[in-house]
Design an enzyme around this catalytic site. Structure first.
Site, PDB file in Angstrom:
ATOM      1  N   CYS A  63      47.445  65.455  44.945  1.00  0.00           N
ATOM      2  CA  CYS A  63      46.350  64.372  44.839  1.00  0.00           C
ATOM      3  C   CYS A  63      45.600  64.465  46.391  1.00  0.00           C
ATOM      4  CB  CYS A  63      47.111  63.105  44.950  1.00  0.00           C
ATOM      5  SG  CYS A  63      46.165  61.757  44.334  1.00  0.00           S
ATOM      6  N   CYS A  67      33.829  63.467  39.480  1.00  0.00           N
ATOM      7  CA  CYS A  67      34.439  62.702  40.416  1.00  0.00           C
ATOM      8  C   CYS A  67      33.639  62.164  41.821  1.00  0.00           C
ATOM      9  CB  CYS A  67      35.442  63.884  41.039  1.00  0.00           C
ATOM     10  SG  CYS A  67      37.011  63.407  41.349  1.00  0.00           S
TER      11      CYS A  67
HETATM   12  C1  LIG Z   1      45.543  57.051  45.533  1.00  0.00           C
HETATM   13  C2  LIG Z   1      45.082  57.505  44.438  1.00  0.00           C
HETATM   14  C3  LIG Z   1      43.519  57.834  44.245  1.00  0.00           C
HETATM   15  C4  LIG Z   1      43.075  58.394  43.310  1.00  0.00           C
HETATM   16  N1  LIG Z   1      41.461  58.484  43.033  1.00  0.00           N
HETATM   17  C5  LIG Z   1      41.212  59.122  41.911  1.00  0.00           C
HETATM   18  C6  LIG Z   1      39.689  59.174  41.733  1.00  0.00           C
HETATM   19  O1  LIG Z   1      38.933  58.660  42.755  1.00  0.00           O
HETATM   20  N2  LIG Z   1      39.158  59.443  40.914  1.00  0.00           N
HETATM   21  C7  LIG Z   1      39.951  60.034  39.645  1.00  0.00           C
HETATM   22  O2  LIG Z   1      39.560  60.490  38.652  1.00  0.00           O
HETATM   23  N3  LIG Z   1      41.186  59.971  39.847  1.00  0.00           N
HETATM   24  C8  LIG Z   1      41.959  59.530  41.056  1.00  0.00           C
HETATM   25  N4  LIG Z   1      43.213  59.406  41.065  1.00  0.00           N
HETATM   26  C9  LIG Z   1      44.028  59.966  40.015  1.00  0.00           C
HETATM   27  C10 LIG Z   1      44.442  59.114  39.165  1.00  0.00           C
HETATM   28  O3  LIG Z   1      44.557  57.849  39.457  1.00  0.00           O
HETATM   29  C11 LIG Z   1      45.152  59.551  37.898  1.00  0.00           C
HETATM   30  O4  LIG Z   1      44.673  60.826  37.056  1.00  0.00           O
HETATM   31  C12 LIG Z   1      45.491  58.578  36.538  1.00  0.00           C
HETATM   32  O5  LIG Z   1      45.941  57.482  37.401  1.00  0.00           O
HETATM   33  C13 LIG Z   1      46.431  59.331  35.788  1.00  0.00           C
HETATM   34  O6  LIG Z   1      46.503  58.586  34.568  1.00  0.00           O
HETATM   35  P1  LIG Z   1      47.627  58.479  33.807  1.00  0.00           P
HETATM   36  O7  LIG Z   1      47.630  57.688  32.593  1.00  0.00           O
HETATM   37  O8  LIG Z   1      48.266  60.055  33.446  1.00  0.00           O
HETATM   38  O9  LIG Z   1      49.098  58.093  34.785  1.00  0.00           O
HETATM   39  P2  LIG Z   1      49.240  56.839  35.645  1.00  0.00           P
HETATM   40  O10 LIG Z   1      47.962  56.131  35.969  1.00  0.00           O
HETATM   41  O11 LIG Z   1      50.081  57.296  36.665  1.00  0.00           O
HETATM   42  O12 LIG Z   1      50.110  55.945  34.594  1.00  0.00           O
HETATM   43  C14 LIG Z   1      51.328  56.102  34.290  1.00  0.00           C
HETATM   44  C15 LIG Z   1      51.803  54.713  33.463  1.00  0.00           C
HETATM   45  O13 LIG Z   1      52.915  55.179  32.921  1.00  0.00           O
HETATM   46  C16 LIG Z   1      53.934  53.953  33.356  1.00  0.00           C
HETATM   47  N5  LIG Z   1      55.273  54.665  33.310  1.00  0.00           N
HETATM   48  C17 LIG Z   1      55.780  55.537  33.863  1.00  0.00           C
HETATM   49  N6  LIG Z   1      57.174  55.747  33.846  1.00  0.00           N
HETATM   50  C18 LIG Z   1      57.336  54.753  32.915  1.00  0.00           C
HETATM   51  C19 LIG Z   1      58.601  54.490  32.167  1.00  0.00           C
HETATM   52  N7  LIG Z   1      59.758  55.211  32.390  1.00  0.00           N
HETATM   53  N8  LIG Z   1      58.726  53.361  31.278  1.00  0.00           N
HETATM   54  C20 LIG Z   1      57.506  52.825  31.173  1.00  0.00           C
HETATM   55  N9  LIG Z   1      56.361  53.357  31.672  1.00  0.00           N
HETATM   56  C21 LIG Z   1      56.223  54.015  32.406  1.00  0.00           C
HETATM   57  C22 LIG Z   1      53.492  53.492  34.543  1.00  0.00           C
HETATM   58  O14 LIG Z   1      54.110  52.196  34.979  1.00  0.00           O
HETATM   59  C23 LIG Z   1      51.944  53.696  34.581  1.00  0.00           C
HETATM   60  O15 LIG Z   1      51.316  52.534  33.974  1.00  0.00           O
HETATM   61  C24 LIG Z   1      43.833  58.936  42.350  1.00  0.00           C
HETATM   62  C25 LIG Z   1      45.223  58.932  42.368  1.00  0.00           C
HETATM   63  C26 LIG Z   1      45.803  58.370  43.353  1.00  0.00           C
HETATM   64  C27 LIG Z   1      47.302  58.287  43.473  1.00  0.00           C
END
Ligand SMILES: Cc1cc2nc3c(=O)[nH]c(=O)nc-3n(C[C@H](O)[C@H](O)[C@H](O)COP(=O)(O)OP(=O)(O)OC[C@H]3O[C@@H](n4cnc5c(N)ncnc54)[C@H](O)[C@@H]3O)c2cc1C
Length: 423
Positions: A164, A367
């Site tokens: 990240c 982005c």
């Molecule tokens: C600080 C930061 C800044 C970022 N900035 C950007 C940006 O500017 N632009 C961009 O495009 N991307 C950015 N990103 C990346 C972006 O946040 C991720 O790509 C995105 O959140 C991924 O989505 P996801 O749904 O795959 O996972 P996540 O958003 O991580 O969601 C996973 C979900 O699964 C749930 N979960 C996990 N395990 C379990 C379990 N065992 N039981 C039930 N629920 C569970 C969690 O509670 C969560 O709600 C950033 C990331 C970070 C950390």
């Protein structure tokens, strides 16, 4: 399957990937089948804005909304529970209180933030802050307020094995801006620490002009930077290096300083660690050695064709060398794209139609890298295939910051109201 012929589609995770897929599936399937989202958190958080929470520019409430009302309004069931394990043979998602049977499963569980990679790292028993979750960002804000009372050196960055990098860059430039606003910038030497082999590599081999532009930002804001960093350990006020080369912002053509076996002091540090797949996936044996799910071009598990994955939980092959160890970033936009294909292919599987491929090497990316009161918009047609890119656009300027502010509002509205068919 229910007695009424309805099938159960269960989605684990209600964030960028999971929520997008849930709305898409509902749009396609209507009342014909049951859709359930299960998440251990009961709110959707716009994670990209967590970089602003420590400085008091956002509260977690301002950048989140409750999942249940939004989902139930669309006729999607929400279960607020942590998944402990998946049993792919019995087709059951196990939670702390029971089990959710599924016919089709979408895994969208994001990352486990692995502070164990470096001794002394992280906000739980370590000495560094994090912005990877809302709780971490709030804690980083409390530490920030303390720091401002007696400022000193700052270290921001990402460890070996991290993915990240973009968030770390955003944080360091926002922090620099926050120090200027607080009138204490002259008391704070700032160093950016990264495993990347060059500034602006981002774990994807960089983008055209990214290195020059990132270095320009470092020099312009007087931030020193350490490349190829392997952090050995963190003690209360210092980061100790196994290796790393320190570039001084003030020394334009000077030789970098070798940091092997040396340390840098800090009074405030925010360092992003590597990500793993979440424990429930690692417990279930569905992921690779790091707990990420290897999928085919349809976002389908290689062994279980009724299990799909999207977002950070998906394993992506590193597209570029990074000797000190970088993992592959998976952005919010990419998570949405994966989720839309996964949802479409779940529907096609249910209806016996042909599936639509989307190899990760064909993923585009949009982005915004925010830098306080300015930023850079980045666009490419093939984020994970550097040698095949035809489009690589970096547009810097103050309006990039205002675009991110606007996008945050728009995206929260889009996700709250289920309009994921919009761009
Ligand atoms: C600080 C930061 C800044 C970022 N900035 C950007 C940006 O500017 N632009 C961009 O495009 N991307 C950015 N990103 C990346 C972006 O946040 C991720 O790509 C995105 O959140 C991924 O989505 P996801 O749904 O795959 O996972 P996540 O958003 O991580 O969601 C996973 C979900 O699964 C749930 N979960 C996990 N395990 C379990 C379990 N065992 N039981 C039930 N629920 C569970 C969690 O509670 C969560 O709600 C950033 C990331 C970070 C950390």
């Amino acid at each position: 399957m229910h007695a009424n012929g309805k099938k159960n589609v269960v989605i684990i995770g209600g964030s960028f990937a999971g929520l997008t897929a849930a709305y898409e599936l509902k749009r396609e399937l209507g009342e014909r089948h049951n859709i359930t989202v299960v998440d251990k958190n009961d709110r959707f958080t716009f994670i990209p804005s967590l970089i602003w929470v420590p400085f008091g520019w956002r509260t977690p409430e301002q950048i989140s909304f409750p999942l249940q009302p939004s989902l139930e309004r669309k006729g999607i069931q929400f279960v607020h529970e942590a998944v402990t394990r998946i049993d792919p043979e019995r087709q059951v998602v196990e939670t702390q209180t029971g089990g959710l049977p599924y016919d089709y499963l979408l895994i969208a569980t994001g990352p486990h933030v692995d502070f164990s990679v470096v001794e002394g790292l992280g906000p739980h028993g370590g000495y560094t802050q994090s912005i990877c979750t809302a709780d971490h960002a709030v804690q980083a804000g409390t530490a920030w307020q303390e720091f401002l009372k007696d400022p000193g050196p700052v270290i921001v960055g990402a460890t070996q094995g991290a993915s990240c990098f973009g968030a770390a860059y955003e944080f360091v430039f926002n922090l620099e801006y926050a120090l200027r606003k607080a009138g204490v910038r002259d008391q704070v030497p700032i160093t950016f620490v990264t495993a990347e082999p060059f500034a602006g590599h981002f774990g994807i081999g960089g983008l055209k002009w990214a290195q020059g532009m990132t270095e320009w930002f470092f020099r312009h804001t007087h931030v020193d930077w350490v490349l190829d960093a392997v952090i050995e350990r963190v003690t209360p006020n210092a980061v100790h290096f196994k290796q790393g080369s320190l570039h001084r912002a003030a020394a334009k053509n000077g030789q970098p300083e070798d940091l092997s076996g040396k340390s840098l002091p800090f009074k405030y540090a925010m360092i992003i660690p590597p990500f793993l797949g979440v424990e429930a996936i690692r417990q279930s044996g569905l992921g690779n050695e790091r707990g990420f799910i290897v999928v085919d071009d349809y976002f389908r598990h290689l062994q279980y064709p009724n299990i799909f994955a999207a977002g950070v939980s998906v394993a992506v092959v590193p597209p570029a060398p990074c000797p000190a160890g970088c993992s592959v970033p998976k952005t919010g936009y990419i998570s949405e794209v994966m989720a839309k294909y996964a949802a479409r292919n779940i529907v096609a599987s249910m209806e016996g139609k042909s599936l639509t491929p989307k190899p990760t090497t064909e993923m585009d990316a949009k982005c915004i890298l925010d830098a306080g009161n300015q930023g850079i918009v980045m666009l490419t047609d093939r984020i994970y295939a550097p040698s095949q890119r035809k489009v690589q656009l970096l547009i810097p300027g103050p309006w990039a910051h205002w675009m991110k502010v606007w996008f945050e509002r728009y995206f929260l509205w889009k996700m709250r109201t289920g309009r994921v068919n919009l761009p």
